[in-house]
Design a protein around this motif. Structure first.
Motif, mmCIF file in Angstrom:
data_model
loop_
_atom_site.group_PDB
_atom_site.id
_atom_site.type_symbol
_atom_site.label_atom_id
_atom_site.label_comp_id
_atom_site.label_asym_id
_atom_site.label_seq_id
_atom_site.Cartn_x
_atom_site.Cartn_y
_atom_site.Cartn_z
ATOM 1 N N SER A 17 0.833 -1.204 0.000
ATOM 2 C CA SER A 17 0.000 0.000 0.000
ATOM 3 C C SER A 17 0.863 1.248 0.000
ATOM 4 C CB SER A 17 -0.900 0.027 1.240
ATOM 5 O OG SER A 17 -1.781 -1.061 1.263
ATOM 6 N N ARG A 19 0.145 5.841 0.137
ATOM 7 C CA ARG A 19 -0.786 6.962 0.089
ATOM 8 C C ARG A 19 -0.106 8.166 -0.541
ATOM 9 N NH1 ARG A 19 -4.056 10.443 4.699
ATOM 10 N NH2 ARG A 19 -2.004 11.381 5.016
ATOM 11 N N TYR A 80 -5.842 13.310 -1.562
ATOM 12 C CA TYR A 80 -5.153 12.060 -1.275
ATOM 13 C C TYR A 80 -5.570 10.966 -2.261
ATOM 14 C CZ TYR A 80 -4.499 14.369 3.236
ATOM 15 O OH TYR A 80 -4.181 15.267 4.228
ATOM 16 N N GLN A 82 -5.289 6.835 -1.643
ATOM 17 C CA GLN A 82 -4.860 5.646 -0.917
ATOM 18 C C GLN A 82 -4.861 4.483 -1.893
ATOM 19 O OE1 GLN A 82 -3.839 5.189 2.394
ATOM 20 N NE2 GLN A 82 -3.357 3.117 1.686
#
Lengths: 118, 108
Positions: A17, A19, A80, A82
């Motif tokens: 992951s 961001r 943002y 994610q």
């Protein structure tokens, strides 16, 4: 002067992951929809997602739906992205841009590189 | 999904010549929500034309856009050295928003 400064890119393993952030200045951030567009190395442009000024309307490309989440904090003038369950094919430069519904993508940030590799 | 096909893939021209770039949509683009962007190596794209024919802020008048429905054209009347770049068309009238594959305008 409108400024969009992207950050948060880097090298991540498949399945990982990341961001991304896009800090905005020089305009009334909450009044404008924002978008993310990506460009794989040596390839063309691909729209990823966009979000309305209030955050109430969101859309995604099928290629990222269910894995990526767009959001914004109007108090911090920041957009943002994610990104979860990353794949090698997500490797790209990710650009944030202002999306004016009648005018297209008016202003673009400088881009941040995301590399998905083991 | 509206597929945009740009032609030619590469255009080799000399400074001062006229450039004509084509963008064809697989179905009609609503409200002529068709934009053109210019991208130079290592830089972010820049909006040139929106609404098929309106120039964005600060864009020189040698750039012009035309067309409607499924056929659109970007014309650069006289190429300047700084115009050699890749050009993309985009439709933003229906989701998913889509881009064409690009036309590279290179120095002959």
């Amino acid at each position: 002067e409108v400024q969009l400064v992207g950050s948060g890119g880097g090298l991540v393993q498949p399945g990982g992951s990341l961001r991304l952030s896009c800090a905005a200045s020089g305009f009334t951030f909450s009044s404008y929809a924002m978008t993310w567009v990506r460009q794989a190395p040596g390839k063309g442009l691909e729209w990823v997602s966009h979000i309305s000024g209030s955050g109430g309307t969101i859309e995604y490309a099928d290629s990222v739906k269910g894995r990526f989440t767009i959001s914004r904090d109007n108090s911090k003038n920041t957009l943002y992205l994610q990104m979860n369950s990353l794949r090698a094919e997500d490797t790209a430069v990710y650009y944030c841009a202002i999306y004016t519904y009648g005018n297209g993508f008016d202003y673009w940030g400088q881009g941040t590189l995301v590399t998905v590799s083991s | 999904e509206i597929v945009l096909t740009q032609s030619p893939g590469t255009l080799s021209l000399s400074p001062g010549e006229r450039a004509t770039l084509s963008c064809r949509a697989g179905q009609s683009v609503s409200s002529s929500y068709l934009a053109w962007y210019q991208q130079k190596p290592g830089q972010a794209p820049r909006l040139l034309i929106y609404g098929a024919s309106s120039r964005a802020t600060g864009i020189p008048d040698r750039f012009s856009g035309s067309g409607s429905g499924t056929d659109f054209t970007l014309t650069i009347s006289r190429l300047e050295p700084e115009d050699f770049a890749v050009y993309y068309c985009q439709q933003y009238g229906s989701s998913p928003l889509t881009f064409g594959g690009g036309t590279k305008v290179e120095i002959k």
